[in-house]
Design a protein around this motif. Structure first.
Motif, PDB file in Angstrom:
ATOM      1  N   GLN A 101       1.952  -8.114  -6.163  1.00 45.78           N
ATOM      2  CA  GLN A 101       1.418  -6.803  -6.518  1.00 45.78           C
ATOM      3  C   GLN A 101       2.099  -6.305  -7.778  1.00 45.78           C
ATOM      4  OE1 GLN A 101       1.042  -3.616  -3.704  1.00 45.78           O
ATOM      5  NE2 GLN A 101       0.536  -4.970  -1.987  1.00 45.78           N
ATOM      6  N   SER A 102       1.361  -5.511  -8.541  1.00 45.66           N
ATOM      7  CA  SER A 102       1.958  -4.784  -9.661  1.00 45.66           C
ATOM      8  C   SER A 102       1.440  -3.362  -9.624  1.00 45.66           C
ATOM      9  CB  SER A 102       1.623  -5.438 -11.005  1.00 45.66           C
ATOM     10  OG  SER A 102       0.237  -5.308 -11.293  1.00 45.66           O
ATOM     11  N   TYR A 103       2.150  -2.456 -10.271  1.00 42.33           N
ATOM     12  CA  TYR A 103       1.729  -1.056 -10.265  1.00 42.33           C
ATOM     13  C   TYR A 103       2.162  -0.377 -11.550  1.00 42.33           C
ATOM     14  CZ  TYR A 103       6.518  -0.829  -8.422  1.00 42.33           C
ATOM     15  OH  TYR A 103       7.860  -1.005  -8.241  1.00 42.33           O
ATOM     16  N   ARG A 104       1.431   0.697 -11.875  1.00 39.09           N
ATOM     17  CA  ARG A 104       1.756   1.520 -13.041  1.00 39.09           C
ATOM     18  C   ARG A 104       1.602   2.990 -12.683  1.00 39.09           C
ATOM     19  NH1 ARG A 104      -1.726   0.480 -18.055  1.00 39.09           N
ATOM     20  NH2 ARG A 104      -3.404  -0.037 -16.601  1.00 39.09           N
ATOM     21  N   HIS A 105       2.604   3.782 -13.027  1.00 31.85           N
ATOM     22  CA  HIS A 105       2.537   5.232 -12.908  1.00 31.85           C
ATOM     23  C   HIS A 105       2.828   5.781 -14.303  1.00 31.85           C
ATOM     24  CE1 HIS A 105       2.360   4.666  -8.636  1.00 31.85           C
ATOM     25  NE2 HIS A 105       3.523   4.035  -8.632  1.00 31.85           N
ATOM     26  N   ILE A 106       1.786   6.260 -14.957  1.00 37.15           N
ATOM     27  CA  ILE A 106       1.856   6.605 -16.374  1.00 37.15           C
ATOM     28  C   ILE A 106       1.751   8.109 -16.559  1.00 37.15           C
ATOM     29  CG2 ILE A 106       0.841   6.230 -18.654  1.00 37.15           C
ATOM     30  CD1 ILE A 106       1.996   3.710 -17.346  1.00 37.15           C
ATOM     31  N   GLU A 107       2.728   8.675 -17.271  1.00 32.07           N
ATOM     32  CA  GLU A 107       2.680  10.070 -17.701  1.00 32.07           C
ATOM     33  C   GLU A 107       2.959  10.103 -19.192  1.00 32.07           C
ATOM     34  OE1 GLU A 107       5.303  12.533 -15.477  1.00 32.07           O
ATOM     35  OE2 GLU A 107       4.654  11.752 -13.515  1.00 32.07           O
ATOM     36  N   GLU A 108       1.932  10.323 -19.981  1.00 31.29           N
ATOM     37  CA  GLU A 108       2.049  10.335 -21.435  1.00 31.29           C
ATOM     38  C   GLU A 108       1.327  11.569 -21.949  1.00 31.29           C
ATOM     39  OE1 GLU A 108       0.568   6.560 -22.701  1.00 31.29           O
ATOM     40  OE2 GLU A 108       2.228   5.443 -21.766  1.00 31.29           O
ATOM     41  N   GLY A 109       2.102  12.619 -22.305  1.00 29.90           N
ATOM     42  CA  GLY A 109       1.490  13.898 -22.651  1.00 29.90           C
ATOM     43  C   GLY A 109       0.780  14.455 -21.419  1.00 29.90           C
ATOM     44  N   ASN A 110      -0.492  14.803 -21.555  1.00 28.53           N
ATOM     45  CA  ASN A 110      -1.287  15.279 -20.425  1.00 28.53           C
ATOM     46  C   ASN A 110      -2.010  14.152 -19.701  1.00 28.53           C
ATOM     47  OD1 ASN A 110      -0.690  18.044 -20.783  1.00 28.53           O
ATOM     48  ND2 ASN A 110      -2.193  18.169 -22.461  1.00 28.53           N
ATOM     49  N   TYR A 111      -1.828  12.932 -20.196  1.00 28.56           N
ATOM     50  CA  TYR A 111      -2.527  11.787 -19.618  1.00 28.56           C
ATOM     51  C   TYR A 111      -1.789  11.286 -18.378  1.00 28.56           C
ATOM     52  CZ  TYR A 111      -4.367   7.007 -19.287  1.00 28.56           C
ATOM     53  OH  TYR A 111      -4.928   5.835 -18.855  1.00 28.56           O
ATOM     54  N   ARG A 112      -2.537  10.948 -17.324  1.00 28.01           N
ATOM     55  CA  ARG A 112      -1.981  10.383 -16.104  1.00 28.01           C
ATOM     56  C   ARG A 112      -2.793   9.169 -15.689  1.00 28.01           C
ATOM     57  NH1 ARG A 112       1.006  13.561 -17.647  1.00 28.01           N
ATOM     58  NH2 ARG A 112       2.160  15.218 -16.557  1.00 28.01           N
ATOM     59  N   LYS A 113      -2.098   8.143 -15.208  1.00 28.70           N
ATOM     60  CA  LYS A 113      -2.789   6.983 -14.652  1.00 28.70           C
ATOM     61  C   LYS A 113      -1.915   6.357 -13.578  1.00 28.70           C
ATOM     62  CE  LYS A 113      -5.352   2.807 -15.802  1.00 28.70           C
ATOM     63  NZ  LYS A 113      -5.952   2.007 -16.890  1.00 28.70           N
ATOM     64  N   HIS A 114      -2.511   6.112 -12.403  1.00 32.05           N
ATOM     65  CA  HIS A 114      -1.824   5.459 -11.302  1.00 32.05           C
ATOM     66  C   HIS A 114      -2.678   4.277 -10.862  1.00 32.05           C
ATOM     67  CE1 HIS A 114       0.976   8.803 -11.050  1.00 32.05           C
ATOM     68  NE2 HIS A 114      -0.058   9.629 -11.081  1.00 32.05           N
ATOM     69  N   GLU A 115      -2.112   3.105 -10.918  1.00 30.54           N
ATOM     70  CA  GLU A 115      -2.883   1.876 -10.678  1.00 30.54           C
ATOM     71  C   GLU A 115      -2.040   0.876  -9.899  1.00 30.54           C
ATOM     72  OE1 GLU A 115      -5.367  -0.563 -13.818  1.00 30.54           O
ATOM     73  OE2 GLU A 115      -3.296  -1.295 -13.751  1.00 30.54           O
ATOM     74  N   ARG A 116      -2.703   0.146  -9.004  1.00 29.12           N
ATOM     75  CA  ARG A 116      -2.048  -0.938  -8.266  1.00 29.12           C
ATOM     76  C   ARG A 116      -2.953  -2.162  -8.320  1.00 29.12           C
ATOM     77  NH1 ARG A 116       2.263  -1.201  -4.740  1.00 29.12           N
ATOM     78  NH2 ARG A 116       2.459   1.069  -5.005  1.00 29.12           N
TER      79      ARG A 116
END
Length: 262
Positions: A101-116
């Motif tokens: 498994q891999s995952y990403r929790h991204i907070e860049e400015g107002n941008y959000r992304k959560h992925e697995r």
């Protein structure tokens, strides 16, 4: 533009370190509890700090023991005006050195992304789950065909560290595949030989790698990124340099903890 720059640098950096499975050996390079810290500079300014952590406990995944590995990145100083607070991770088989498994929790400015991403290497499938802004509800899923034993963006770095790099010849080109952001990446790496560089650990001998990049609007030249990896049992990256159309991005190691080999 900033998101594209961050994504491109990360892809090139980690997949530069991915290498070829033909050189893979038993892992004697890293262990649980290892922590690597880096500073990222843009020109003369400290732009960000990054940490790569092998968590202290082995986790069972698919009835197999795995390392839980996290990469954290956050902006510093004036660059906090564009706040980046990212967490990338992978569950890596302790023996096979492949991700489950891999995952990403991204907070860049107002941008959000959560992925697995769930990897099924036998069925050659990557199952991608996208979560809502608060990382609570699944909002989309999709399956992608992948080659068996494909690497994710974090696991590839640790695969490199299990490899016998001493048999590489200067100028040799290695083709690699990795799955990231719903895409398969086919990159070619050029081994540039060995160099001695100054680090916090003193002068160290390193292997030098550069990916051949497709034409784009972010980087200068065909081989704009160079990575220096220690020529020792640990095989850690100590330096990376990316030539941009405007300025350059530099990454240097600032601290190490829990190294397997001292």
């Amino acid at each position: 533009m900033k998101n594209r720059l961050i994504k491109s640098v990360i892809v090139a950096f980690f997949f530069t370190l991915l290498g070829s499975g033909a050189f893979a050996q038993k892992n004697v390079a890293f262990k649980q509890g290892e922590e690597l810290t880096f500073k990222v500079s843009f020109g003369f300014l400290n732009a960000a700090e990054a940490k790569m952590i092998v968590q202290p406990n082995v986790v069972s995944m698919n009835n197999r023991p795995t390392y839980k590995i996290d990469v954290f990145g956050q902006t510093l100083g004036v660059f906090k005006l564009f706040k980046v607070n990212d967490n990338w991770g992978s569950y890596l088989d302790t023996a096979k050195i492949i991700p489950y498994q891999s995952y990403r929790h991204i907070e860049e400015g107002n941008y959000r992304k959560h992925e697995r991403v769930i990897f099924d290497h036998q069925k050659k499938n990557a199952h991608v789950r996208l979560y809502d802004r608060d990382n609570k509800e699944v909002v989309d899923t999709k399956d992608y065909p992948i080659p068996a034993n494909v690497q994710d963006i974090v696991s590839g770095f640790y695969l490199l560290r299990t490899m016998d790099l001493k048999n590489l010849k200067k100028g040799e080109t290695v083709s690699i595949q990795g799955f990231f952001d719903k895409e398969l990446y086919n990159l070619r790496l050029v081994y540039g030989g060995k160099e001695t560089v100054d680090t916090i650990m003193g002068k160290v001998d390193t292997f030098v790698f550069s990916p051949i990049m497709p034409k784009n609007k972010l980087f200068r030249g065909e081989k704009p990124i160079t990575v220096w990896v220690t020529d020792d049992k640990n095989k850690i990256p100590v330096k990376i340099k990316a030539k941009l159309f405007v300025g350059s991005l530099d990454m240097e190691i600032t601290d190490t903890k829990g190294l397997r080999n001292n």
